[in-house]
Structures are given as C-alpha cells and as structure tokens.
Design an enzyme around this catalytic site. Structure first.
Site, PDB file in Angstrom:
ATOM      1  N   SER A 191       0.786  -1.231   0.000  1.00 46.80           N
ATOM      2  CA  SER A 191       0.000   0.000   0.000  1.00 46.80           C
ATOM      3  C   SER A 191       0.821   1.286   0.000  1.00 46.80           C
ATOM      4  O   SER A 191       0.245   2.380  -0.013  1.00 46.80           O
ATOM      5  CB  SER A 191      -0.961   0.024   1.193  1.00 46.80           C
ATOM      6  OG  SER A 191      -2.067  -0.818   0.953  1.00 46.80           O
ATOM      7  N   LYS A 202      -0.178   3.736  -2.564  1.00 53.80           N
ATOM      8  CA  LYS A 202      -1.197   4.785  -2.398  1.00 53.80           C
ATOM      9  C   LYS A 202      -0.594   6.174  -2.230  1.00 53.80           C
ATOM     10  O   LYS A 202      -1.310   7.169  -2.370  1.00 53.80           O
ATOM     11  CB  LYS A 202      -2.115   4.451  -1.222  1.00 53.80           C
ATOM     12  CG  LYS A 202      -2.931   3.179  -1.430  1.00 53.80           C
ATOM     13  CD  LYS A 202      -3.914   2.947  -0.292  1.00 53.80           C
ATOM     14  CE  LYS A 202      -4.764   1.710  -0.505  1.00 53.80           C
ATOM     15  NZ  LYS A 202      -4.096   0.469  -0.073  1.00 53.80           N
ATOM     16  N   SER A 255      -5.890   3.443   4.606  1.00 54.64           N
ATOM     17  CA  SER A 255      -5.292   2.617   3.544  1.00 54.64           C
ATOM     18  C   SER A 255      -6.335   1.763   2.833  1.00 54.64           C
ATOM     19  O   SER A 255      -6.085   0.612   2.471  1.00 54.64           O
ATOM     20  CB  SER A 255      -4.191   1.721   4.120  1.00 54.64           C
ATOM     21  OG  SER A 255      -3.376   1.206   3.092  1.00 54.64           O
ATOM     22  N   LYS A 285       3.065   6.484   5.341  1.00 55.84           N
ATOM     23  CA  LYS A 285       2.204   5.428   4.802  1.00 55.84           C
ATOM     24  C   LYS A 285       2.763   4.039   5.104  1.00 55.84           C
ATOM     25  O   LYS A 285       3.959   3.808   4.995  1.00 55.84           O
ATOM     26  CB  LYS A 285       2.067   5.610   3.278  1.00 55.84           C
ATOM     27  CG  LYS A 285       1.030   4.718   2.626  1.00 55.84           C
ATOM     28  CD  LYS A 285      -0.374   5.173   2.937  1.00 55.84           C
ATOM     29  CE  LYS A 285      -1.406   4.104   2.627  1.00 55.84           C
ATOM     30  NZ  LYS A 285      -1.358   2.953   3.572  1.00 55.84           N
TER      31      LYS A 285
END
Length: 378
Positions: A61, A64, A121, A224
């Site tokens: 992720s 993202k 997320s 993140k």
C-alpha cells in the site's frame, strides 16, 4: 519413571531455544519478502543510508502515496473538487484487502475518499478515487506511471492504484523514499492527513494504519504503511526533531511491530548523523507550471492536527484545518518557503535523476525480528 525424568531433562534445555527461534523466525510466515531500507534527509533529498535500496520489490500500500499524489495534482489542476460526490462502482465496492466498506452505487465526497485512503489505507477508496479522476483505474494507472517517470523513479512500475500484489507492480526503497519526499514538499497542505491517529469519515471512525509508529516515536508525522505476503510489512515514515527532518523507508519487515522498530532504529541512526543546519534543497522542478487549486467552500472551525514543522529553513508545514474542509490553495510563496509545484495529473516529460546515496552511506544489518503482530496489516 526415572527413565522418563532423564528424557525430560535431556529435552528441557531445547525449549528456550525453540521459543527463541519461534520469536525470531516464526513471524517470517507472514512474509515472503526480502528486506530493504533507506534513510533520507527530507530537507535536502540526500540518501544517508541505503540497504538493498534499488532492488525492485512489492511495495504493497505504499502505492497509495502515488495515488494520493496524482489525486492532489488533479485537484490543483481543477479536474476534480474536494466536495464533489463520487459514485462508487461495483469494482471498487468488491475489492479485497483493507477496505472502508463502500457499497456499489453509494455516493461519497471525494475528500472523504482521500482521507479513507491516506488514513485507513482503504483499497476500495483508492480505486474509487482513480475512477473519479481518470474515468477508469487503467487510465489512472497510466497517470501514475507517467508521474513516476518524470520523478525519475526508475525502479517503479504500477499496475493498480491500491497496491495489492500484481505481476510487475514493483518499486524500490529508494523510489518510495523519493515519492514520500515529493508528497511532503509538493503538497504540504495535505501533510496533516499522514499524522492523524484516527478520523471520523462519513460517520465511521477510522484508525491510522501507521498509529503504532506515530504513537511510539517522538516527532513522527507520517506517512504510509503497507502489507501483503509478497511485500511483507512496509513503511515510508517521516519524523522531525528540531531542524532535522528524516524520511525512512522499510520494506520486507516480518510484522508491524518489527516494521515500527526498524523504522525507529533507522530514524535514531539518521538523527544522530544528519546536519540540520545545512541549507534546504527542495526537489527539482518537474518542468511544469504551478496550477493552484480551484476555489472551494470556506473551511470550518480549525482543528490542529500536528505541530508546524519545517521541511526547509524557515518553511513550515502548517497544521491542516478541520478535516471536513478542503485544504486551502497555495498560491503565493511564504517567506523562506519553497514554491508548491503540483503538476497536472498526466505528465509527459523527461525523467529526472533520483538523489544518489552519500559516499558515507552504510548498510544496516543484524536487525532481529520481533514477535508477530496482526495489527495494521495493510
């Protein structure tokens, strides 16, 4: 009876060893991924430490970050607006992995999808954003790859907007560090999103997937996390202490606790060595005009999320206003500030070099796995 006791005594010494092996290696069952790490000075882009930094690996992720970058660019270009309703497709609603719980046919404000992607997320929110900006995830991924090319992310190729494992969906620890660096420099008014421990989004309380690191490390303010079995536990982290600002990327950790511990250890290493007095050097321009964000509704009551923190000398990333309201456009240039350089959402331009490792860059080895944790597995 005596024989049984002697047998037990011969075996007893092996029990602590077996327990230790389970602690150190047992969590590897959660991940098939090799390790990689980068420590970067966020004020200059200099790479202070690189371990397996240019090997293409699954980013999970961390993908993202690019999804958000392209969405923020589209917002600045006026292609979409913060409060615009987004109709959720069947594809977005049925996506697996970490989810916000969107339903097909539901209408959700674009800003809520941004928050669900940055904080929770959420894979379904990321796909909904991609369809809202580009009409389809396929078209949006083309924008992601074009943006990666102009940033000079040579080890990166995207195949989706959410980060679930796919053939040739790869990046490197260096590229993810550069992407996190640009996300903070190019869109500073969104930086508060990455530091929130939780948020209420369209009636639902969403915890930040990076809350373990945000809670535990002094000065942590982003960015993140990610997890898939192929990628392991991944993180691009940001932290500030005084005039020093670091970005650390960890790929291939065996658990969320190991991921946070490794990031903290790398941060400590970097803060002990980085020069906080050196002049700030923002990322090189991408060769495109500044496109200020389209006007939006006025913000609601301010809700300060993180303390103002300089990326560069005399430059503050201001606390984000109430999360229900759109961030304000950066039109001018604050004293001592670097200009915001949000590109249009589809970029065609020559590649730029990524920051090179410093001559004194070190390889960090000997990191010990911690017991497995099933928190923040996205």
């Amino acid at each position: 009876m005596g024989k049984l006791i002697r047998c037990w005594m011969r075996m007893a010494w092996r029990i602590p060893l077996l327990a230790a092996l389970v602690v150190v290696y047992g969590s590897r069952a959660l991940s098939d991924a090799p390790d990689a790490a980068v420590v970067m000075d966020a004020r200059t882009g200099e790479v202070l430490l690189a371990e397996n930094a240019d090997t293409p690996l699954h980013p999970a992720s961390l993908t993202k970050m690019m999804t958000l970058y392209v969405v923020f660019a589209a917002l600045n270009a006026g292609e979409v607006s913060w409060n615009a309703p987004v109709r959720i497709s069947e594809r977005a609603a049925t996506l697996s992995g970490a989810r916000f719980g969107l339903r097909a046919g539901q209408s959700v404000p674009l800003g809520a999808l941004v928050r669900a992607t940055a904080i929770g997320s959420a894979n379904d929110a990321a796909v909904a954003l991609s369809e809202a900006v580009a009409g389809s995830e396929t078209a949006f991924v083309a924008r992601m790859n074009a943006t990666a090319q102009v940033m000079g992310l040579r080890g990166t190729s995207f195949r989706n907007a959410h980060g679930l494992t796919a053939t040739q969906h790869l990046s490197t620890a260096r590229d993810m560090s550069v992407l996190g660096w640009r996300l903070l420099w190019d869109f500073p008014d969104h930086a508060g999103l990455y530091a929130r421990l939780s948020a209420d989004i369209v009636g639902r309380r969403v915890a930040h997937t990076n809350r373990r690191f945000l809670n535990a490390y002094a000065g942590a303010n982003g960015i993140k996390t990610g997890y898939t079995r192929a990628a392991g536990f991944t993180l691009t982290a940001s932290a500030v202490r005084g005039r020093k600002h670091l970005i650390v990327t960890v790929l291939g950790a065996a658990s969320s606790s190991e991921r946070a511990a490794r990031a903290a250890r790398l941060m400590d290493w970097g803060f002990a060595r980085v020069d906080g007095t050196a002049p700030a050097r923002p990322p090189p321009p991408l060769g495109i005009p500044i496109l200020p964000a389209a006007p939006e509704s006025s913000p609601g009551p301010p809700e300060l999320l993180v303390s103002a923190t300089p990326l560069g000398a005399g430059r503050s990333v201001r606390p984000l206003a109430d999360w229900r309201s759109p961030p304000q456009a950066r039109v001018g240039r604050a004293p001592g500030a670097a200009e915001s350089r949000a590109p249009p959402s589809f970029i065609r331009a020559p590649s730029l070099p990524t920051p090179a490792p410093s001559p004194g860059g070190l390889a960090l080895t000997g990191l010990v796995a911690s017991p497995p944790s099933f928190e923040a597995m996205h």
